[in-house]
Design a protein around this motif. Structure first.
Motif, PDB file in Angstrom:
ATOM      1  N   ASN A 180     -28.418   3.635 -16.157  1.00  0.00           N
ATOM      2  CA  ASN A 180     -27.869   2.999 -17.359  1.00  0.00           C
ATOM      3  C   ASN A 180     -26.355   3.146 -17.472  1.00  0.00           C
ATOM      4  OD1 ASN A 180     -30.350   2.085 -18.232  1.00  0.00           O
ATOM      5  ND2 ASN A 180     -30.774   3.916 -19.468  1.00  0.00           N
ATOM      6  N   TRP A 181     -25.803   4.166 -16.830  1.00  0.00           N
ATOM      7  CA  TRP A 181     -24.358   4.388 -16.883  1.00  0.00           C
ATOM      8  C   TRP A 181     -23.797   4.457 -15.460  1.00  0.00           C
ATOM      9  CZ3 TRP A 181     -21.323   4.457 -21.171  1.00  0.00           C
ATOM     10  CH2 TRP A 181     -21.950   4.602 -22.410  1.00  0.00           C
ATOM     11  N   THR A 182     -22.626   3.871 -15.279  1.00  0.00           N
ATOM     12  CA  THR A 182     -21.882   4.037 -14.032  1.00  0.00           C
ATOM     13  C   THR A 182     -20.403   4.206 -14.361  1.00  0.00           C
ATOM     14  OG1 THR A 182     -21.500   1.659 -13.681  1.00  0.00           O
ATOM     15  CG2 THR A 182     -23.490   2.605 -12.713  1.00  0.00           C
ATOM     16  N   GLY A 183     -19.723   4.915 -13.506  1.00  0.00           N
ATOM     17  CA  GLY A 183     -18.279   5.077 -13.637  1.00  0.00           C
ATOM     18  C   GLY A 183     -17.635   5.059 -12.270  1.00  0.00           C
ATOM     19  N   SER A 184     -16.455   4.473 -12.179  1.00  0.00           N
ATOM     20  CA  SER A 184     -15.785   4.336 -10.879  1.00  0.00           C
ATOM     21  C   SER A 184     -14.305   4.672 -11.004  1.00  0.00           C
ATOM     22  CB  SER A 184     -15.927   2.909 -10.338  1.00  0.00           C
ATOM     23  OG  SER A 184     -17.270   2.564 -10.113  1.00  0.00           O
ATOM     24  N   ILE A 185     -13.807   5.351  -9.997  1.00  0.00           N
ATOM     25  CA  ILE A 185     -12.371   5.535  -9.801  1.00  0.00           C
ATOM     26  C   ILE A 185     -12.046   4.885  -8.458  1.00  0.00           C
ATOM     27  CG2 ILE A 185     -10.500   7.196  -9.514  1.00  0.00           C
ATOM     28  CD1 ILE A 185     -12.161   9.211 -11.050  1.00  0.00           C
ATOM     29  N   PHE A 186     -11.033   4.025  -8.422  1.00  0.00           N
ATOM     30  CA  PHE A 186     -10.762   3.313  -7.180  1.00  0.00           C
ATOM     31  C   PHE A 186      -9.273   3.086  -6.990  1.00  0.00           C
ATOM     32  CE2 PHE A 186     -11.603   0.248 -10.540  1.00  0.00           C
ATOM     33  CZ  PHE A 186     -10.546  -0.660 -10.426  1.00  0.00           C
ATOM     34  N   GLY A 187      -8.915   2.908  -5.750  1.00  0.00           N
ATOM     35  CA  GLY A 187      -7.551   2.557  -5.382  1.00  0.00           C
ATOM     36  C   GLY A 187      -7.576   1.376  -4.428  1.00  0.00           C
ATOM     37  N   THR A 188      -6.715   0.401  -4.658  1.00  0.00           N
ATOM     38  CA  THR A 188      -6.600  -0.756  -3.765  1.00  0.00           C
ATOM     39  C   THR A 188      -5.227  -0.760  -3.101  1.00  0.00           C
ATOM     40  OG1 THR A 188      -5.887  -2.153  -5.622  1.00  0.00           O
ATOM     41  CG2 THR A 188      -8.232  -2.143  -5.101  1.00  0.00           C
ATOM     42  N   ASN A 189      -5.207  -1.176  -1.849  1.00  0.00           N
ATOM     43  CA  ASN A 189      -3.971  -1.163  -1.063  1.00  0.00           C
ATOM     44  C   ASN A 189      -3.285   0.198  -1.181  1.00  0.00           C
ATOM     45  OD1 ASN A 189      -1.839  -1.984   0.541  1.00  0.00           O
ATOM     46  ND2 ASN A 189      -0.862  -3.241  -1.047  1.00  0.00           N
ATOM     47  N   VAL A 190      -4.055   1.248  -0.902  1.00  0.00           N
ATOM     48  CA  VAL A 190      -3.578   2.605  -1.166  1.00  0.00           C
ATOM     49  C   VAL A 190      -2.381   2.995  -0.293  1.00  0.00           C
ATOM     50  CG1 VAL A 190      -5.805   3.392  -2.024  1.00  0.00           C
ATOM     51  CG2 VAL A 190      -5.283   3.583   0.427  1.00  0.00           C
ATOM     52  N   THR A 191      -2.173   2.310   0.820  1.00  0.00           N
ATOM     53  CA  THR A 191      -1.013   2.598   1.672  1.00  0.00           C
ATOM     54  C   THR A 191       0.210   1.804   1.258  1.00  0.00           C
ATOM     55  OG1 THR A 191      -1.689   0.914   3.281  1.00  0.00           O
ATOM     56  CG2 THR A 191      -2.493   3.158   3.633  1.00  0.00           C
ATOM     57  N   ASP A 192       0.087   1.040   0.166  1.00  0.00           N
ATOM     58  CA  ASP A 192       1.205   0.257  -0.381  1.00  0.00           C
ATOM     59  C   ASP A 192       1.778  -0.726   0.642  1.00  0.00           C
ATOM     60  OD1 ASP A 192       2.700  -0.378  -2.638  1.00  0.00           O
ATOM     61  OD2 ASP A 192       4.359   0.948  -2.094  1.00  0.00           O
ATOM     62  N   GLU A 193       0.880  -1.394   1.342  1.00  0.00           N
ATOM     63  CA  GLU A 193       1.282  -2.380   2.347  1.00  0.00           C
ATOM     64  C   GLU A 193       1.954  -3.572   1.679  1.00  0.00           C
ATOM     65  OE1 GLU A 193       0.642  -3.726   6.620  1.00  0.00           O
ATOM     66  OE2 GLU A 193       0.908  -1.853   5.515  1.00  0.00           O
ATOM     67  N   ILE A 194       3.044  -4.028   2.260  1.00  0.00           N
ATOM     68  CA  ILE A 194       3.760  -5.202   1.766  1.00  0.00           C
ATOM     69  C   ILE A 194       3.387  -6.388   2.651  1.00  0.00           C
ATOM     70  CG2 ILE A 194       6.009  -6.262   1.378  1.00  0.00           C
ATOM     71  CD1 ILE A 194       7.130  -3.458   0.897  1.00  0.00           C
ATOM     72  N   TYR A 195       2.776  -7.412   2.062  1.00  0.00           N
ATOM     73  CA  TYR A 195       2.377  -8.575   2.845  1.00  0.00           C
ATOM     74  C   TYR A 195       2.322  -9.818   1.957  1.00  0.00           C
ATOM     75  CZ  TYR A 195      -2.299  -7.633   0.903  1.00  0.00           C
ATOM     76  OH  TYR A 195      -3.358  -7.416   0.060  1.00  0.00           O
ATOM     77  N   ALA A 196       2.610 -10.971   2.578  1.00  0.00           N
ATOM     78  CA  ALA A 196       2.657 -12.235   1.848  1.00  0.00           C
ATOM     79  C   ALA A 196       1.274 -12.866   1.799  1.00  0.00           C
ATOM     80  CB  ALA A 196       3.639 -13.192   2.512  1.00  0.00           C
ATOM     81  N   VAL A 197       0.963 -13.516   0.680  1.00  0.00           N
ATOM     82  CA  VAL A 197      -0.324 -14.180   0.521  1.00  0.00           C
ATOM     83  C   VAL A 197      -0.176 -15.695   0.385  1.00  0.00           C
ATOM     84  CG1 VAL A 197      -1.499 -12.185  -0.437  1.00  0.00           C
ATOM     85  CG2 VAL A 197      -0.265 -13.731  -1.971  1.00  0.00           C
ATOM     86  N   SER A 198       1.043 -16.196   0.237  1.00  0.00           N
ATOM     87  CA  SER A 198       1.294 -17.635   0.239  1.00  0.00           C
ATOM     88  C   SER A 198       2.790 -17.851   0.407  1.00  0.00           C
ATOM     89  CB  SER A 198       0.786 -18.314  -1.050  1.00  0.00           C
ATOM     90  OG  SER A 198       1.415 -17.761  -2.181  1.00  0.00           O
ATOM     91  N   GLY A 199       3.161 -19.067   0.823  1.00  0.00           N
ATOM     92  CA  GLY A 199       4.576 -19.343   1.026  1.00  0.00           C
ATOM     93  C   GLY A 199       4.838 -20.812   1.262  1.00  0.00           C
ATOM     94  N   ALA A 200       6.099 -21.205   1.114  1.00  0.00           N
ATOM     95  CA  ALA A 200       6.511 -22.596   1.321  1.00  0.00           C
ATOM     96  C   ALA A 200       7.975 -22.610   1.722  1.00  0.00           C
ATOM     97  CB  ALA A 200       6.283 -23.420   0.059  1.00  0.00           C
TER      98      ALA A 200
END
Length: 771
Positions: A724-744
């Motif tokens: 009935n209960w859940t809890g989460s601790i999370f980290g995304t891109n934990v290495t702090d990578e710099i990268y492009a996701v779109s461009g023109a």
């Protein structure tokens, strides 16, 4: 069990090559021969009928609801990190919207988001085709699963699945009362609230309501206090399911999405102060803003100081405007990315008898969108755009699904009708001229299709399919010069004649598949399929195009033809150790003809049938239950994509050595999770995921791209003993990578290049209450 022990060494070697300790794996597999744990069976509807994904002879990646939550995936664009050979650029080129994805699958896709150009990978929600990229980055709320189907899927899925399909299935109402509330907070003042309620309304009548609210600060800051790339969205979906009889079901769904955000988080990545438009600003406009920049000797003297390194806010040069500085945009024009999307669908299923079912899918969607973009990312007026979309679509599909010959033959016959209408007002401002681009688009498509699978023996099956499609397209330009600064073209001059241009195209697209079960655990298959995507018109032109005397004005409106693919694929799907391990792989070759590529013609990005290409590659996906709580998954994709020929009129910057846009040579991902029971305190699950993508380009000119990146995500989840209960601790891109996701890029003649980068390292905390 003897079979398991015989092939265990091969899997020990495979996992060891992925970095898992050899001795530990050997002990784990020995335990696996006696413990009661296994991988879950996953049911998909890739062939319009429910079947185990391991029995489906298609290269397919599936994300269940719990897979999405475990990886903290909240919108459809994020699945690309964990899907071999899939690329999703979250903001299409020159779009100011953060919800306008450009999707590429196995090297096939489309960067243009205009109403005149169709995507190359189809996006579907509960069988309904989402025809436009604008608003296509949908929030994932109350999702049953996502299926990514590689290769042409036109036989069953229909329009514009020449590269594949992304099929999203939402959860259906049940006859039990229940629900959930999930709260998430994290970096950049993030607030995510998700809720759902499932409630029976009466006998055989059930309902389900899900809502999502997401707010988060932007991460690219402007001097005026605006932060680009924020999240501020609300979506809601309601479904009512009625079963008046055992052989009849009716499902009505209604959804609405509202976004009120700042523009996409682009920054300036390259600048040429001497390009025609930037050069005009530096030579003429800048000295008018600040006379100290002018040459004291007049036209015959030295150039404007902007060309020789002057640091002045009136100049457009690297000394005055930040270039390539993460998180900084010096734009000053109004920032806006607003979207309102409404959709409704009605699905009726009726069992005509024990062998035949009739299914009807009726759907309507409309969209209003307004977004701005300032590609020069500066306080000076070199370039800015506004896009105003008003759009609606209606589709009707009928399917007859049946079995014959004692269920040895499974078949489907159907028809499809689709119509759409939209107006795009595209305001474009350059330093020398300001124009209105766009116009009215009216498209219609009809199709008939059939597919049948016959079990020749208990192990050998033959599947054949055929689809006939006819597309009709009408485009009425509404384009003119709105302000002339230095181009010498009078205000009001039309860029294209204000007349309707029409085009029609049709094609038959066959498919044939042979599958053979080497054993109960190993399935092999070979497939040949064709894909077809209709042509269209180019709405972005400059300078103006005028008809010759006596010429039909509609004939000068630039058009492009359909593109086609022929795809050959072989693959296998296997499971071992009593379904504790699965290994699937596919290899393919795609012959891409009349390829629609987006090229720069002057200041205008235009779509042309400018190339033919061959794309070869493979996908491998592996997952294992190494113990009752330990899970591993791994996926890899490889693409060798090359142009075979180019049209003589193509941009000279594109050569046979150029890379296809949106195409990485390698895409690799993997993850591991361990679940441990802490007595009556519940379950604790630790998870780690990584995703690697090699270099790729955002444009056909290969002027702007991403050099490649690796992203690592971590998570720790607790679940109560009763669930009935859940809890989460999370980290995304934990290495702090710099990268492009779109461009023109419009370095010539504009003088600038822009890119949007992913967020850096982030943390999050979520709590869920199920009831």
């Amino acid at each position: 069990m003897t079979h398991l022990k015989q092939i265990a060494p091969a899997f020990i070697a495979l996992a060891a090559s992925l970095g898992y300790p050899h001795s530990v794996l050997a002990q784990t597999l020995e335990a696996a021969t006696s413990n009661d744990f296994y991988l879950d069976e996953i049911v998909v509807t890739a062939r319009k009928r429910a079947e185990n994904v391991q029995d489906t002879p298609i290269s397919i990646t599936v994300f269940r609801s719990k897979d999405l939550e475990a990886r903290q995936i909240v919108n459809v664009g994020q699945i690309a990190d964990f899907t071999p050979n899939l690329t999703i650029n979250t903001s299409a080129a020159f779009s100011g919207s953060s919800a306008t994805p450009a999707i590429f699958l196995r090297g096939v896709g489309q960067v243009d988001f205009s109403l005149n150009t169709d995507p190359g990978v189809g996006l579907y929600v509960d069988g309904v085709y989402i025809s436009r990229a604008v608003g296509g980055l949908i929030d994932l709320v109350d999702i049953e699963r996502i299926e990514v189907l590689r290769g042409p899927q036109g036989t069953l899925f229909g329009r514009n699945t020449i590269g594949g399909a992304v099929s999203v299935t939402t959860k259906a109402p049940t006859d039990e009362f229940g629900g959930r509330l999930k709260l998430t907070t994290g970096s950049d003042n993030r607030i995510l609230v998700q809720g759902l309620v499932n409630a029976p309304l009466g006998e055989n009548l059930n309902s389900r309501l899900a809502a999502n609210y997401h707010k988060r600060d932007g991460y690219v800051d402007r001097p005026d206090g605006v932060s680009l790339g924020d999240d501020n969205s609300f979506s809601i979906r309601g479904t009512v399911a009625y079963t008046p009889a055992e052989n009849l079901s009716v499902t009505l769904s209604v959804d609405y999405t509202r976004e009120r955000e700042e523009s996409a988080p682009f920054i300036l990545t390259s600048l040429d102060p001497n390009a025609p438009f930037s050069g005009f600003h530096n030579a003429v406009i800048a000295p008018l803003i600040d006379p100290s920049l002018a040459s004291p000797f007049g036209p015959l003297g030295p150039p404007s100081a902007c060309f020789i390194g002057a640091s002045n806010p009136a100049c457009f040069n690297e000394e005055s405007v930040p270039v390539g500085v993460q998180g900084v945009n010096n734009g000053t024009l109004p920032s806006q990315s607003d979207i309102d999307v409404f959709g409704a669908s009605l699905i009726i299923e009726y069992d005509l008898n024990e062998s035949i079912t009739l299914k009807s899918i009726s759907a309507y969607r409309d969209l209003d969108s307004f977004s701005t973009n300032e590609p020069d990312s500066s306080p000076v007026a070199v370039n800015s755009t506004q896009d105003d979309f008003t759009y609606n679509q209606f589709s009707q599909e009928l399917q007859f699904l049946g079995t014959s010959f004692d269920n040895r033959l499974e078949w489907i016959l159907g028809g499809y009708f689709f119509t759409e209408e939209g107006i795009n007002k595209n305001f474009v401002k350059f330093s020398v001229i300001e124009i209105l681009s766009g116009g009215l688009v009216e498209n219609q498509s009809i199709a008939g299709f059939g597919q049948a699978t016959y079990a020749i023996t208990d192990r050998l099956k033959l599947t054949t399919g055929l689809r006939w499609t006819e597309d009709s397209r009408d485009f009425t330009p509404d384009q003119r010069v709105t302000r002339d600064i230095a181009a010498g073209i009078p205000v009001g001059t039309p860029l294209l004649p204000n007349v309707k241009a029409s085009a029609k195209s049709n094609d038959f697209t066959p498919m044939i598949n042979v599958s053979y079960d080497l054993s109960d655990d190993v399935n092999t298959y070979a497939t040949y399929s064709q894909g077809f995507k209709s042509g269209g018109f180019t709405q972005r032109v400059f300078p103006p195009i005028f008809p010759a005397p006596g010429q039909n004005p509609a004939d000068v409106i630039p058009a492009f033809d359909p593109e086609t693919v022929d795809t050959y694929e072989v693959g296998f799907k296997s499971q071992f150790f009593d379904n504790r391990m699965q290994l699937n792989a596919a290899a393919f070759q795609t012959n891409y003809k009349d390829t629609q590529i987006n090229v720069q013609v002057g200041i205008a990005p235009t779509t042309q049938n400018a190339a033919a290409a061959t794309i070869k590659g493979f996908e491998v996906e592996f997952q294992a239950a190494l113990s009752e709580g330990f899970r591993l998954n791994f996926g890899a994709g490889y693409l060798d994509a090359n142009y075979d020929e180019l049209d003589a009129t193509v941009d000279p910057r594109i050569t046979l050595n150029s890379r296809l846009p949106g195409t990485s040579e390698w895409t690799i991902s993997g993850g591991a999770s361990y679940r441990h029971q802490m007595g009556d305190m519940g379950f604790l699950t630790a998870r780690a995921d990584f995703s690697y993508r090699s270099a790729f380009f955002f444009d056909a000119n290969n002027e702007i791209g991403e050099d490649g990146y690796t992203v690592v995500n971590l998570g720790l989840n607790w679940e109560s003993i009763d669930g009935n209960w859940t809890g989460s601790i999370f980290g995304t891109n934990v290495t702090d990578e710099i990268y492009a996701v779109s461009g023109a890029s419009i370095l010539n003649p504009g003088g600038f290049q822009q890119a949007s980068f992913a967020r850096g390292a982030e943390w999050g905390l979520s709590v869920t209450r199920n009831f």
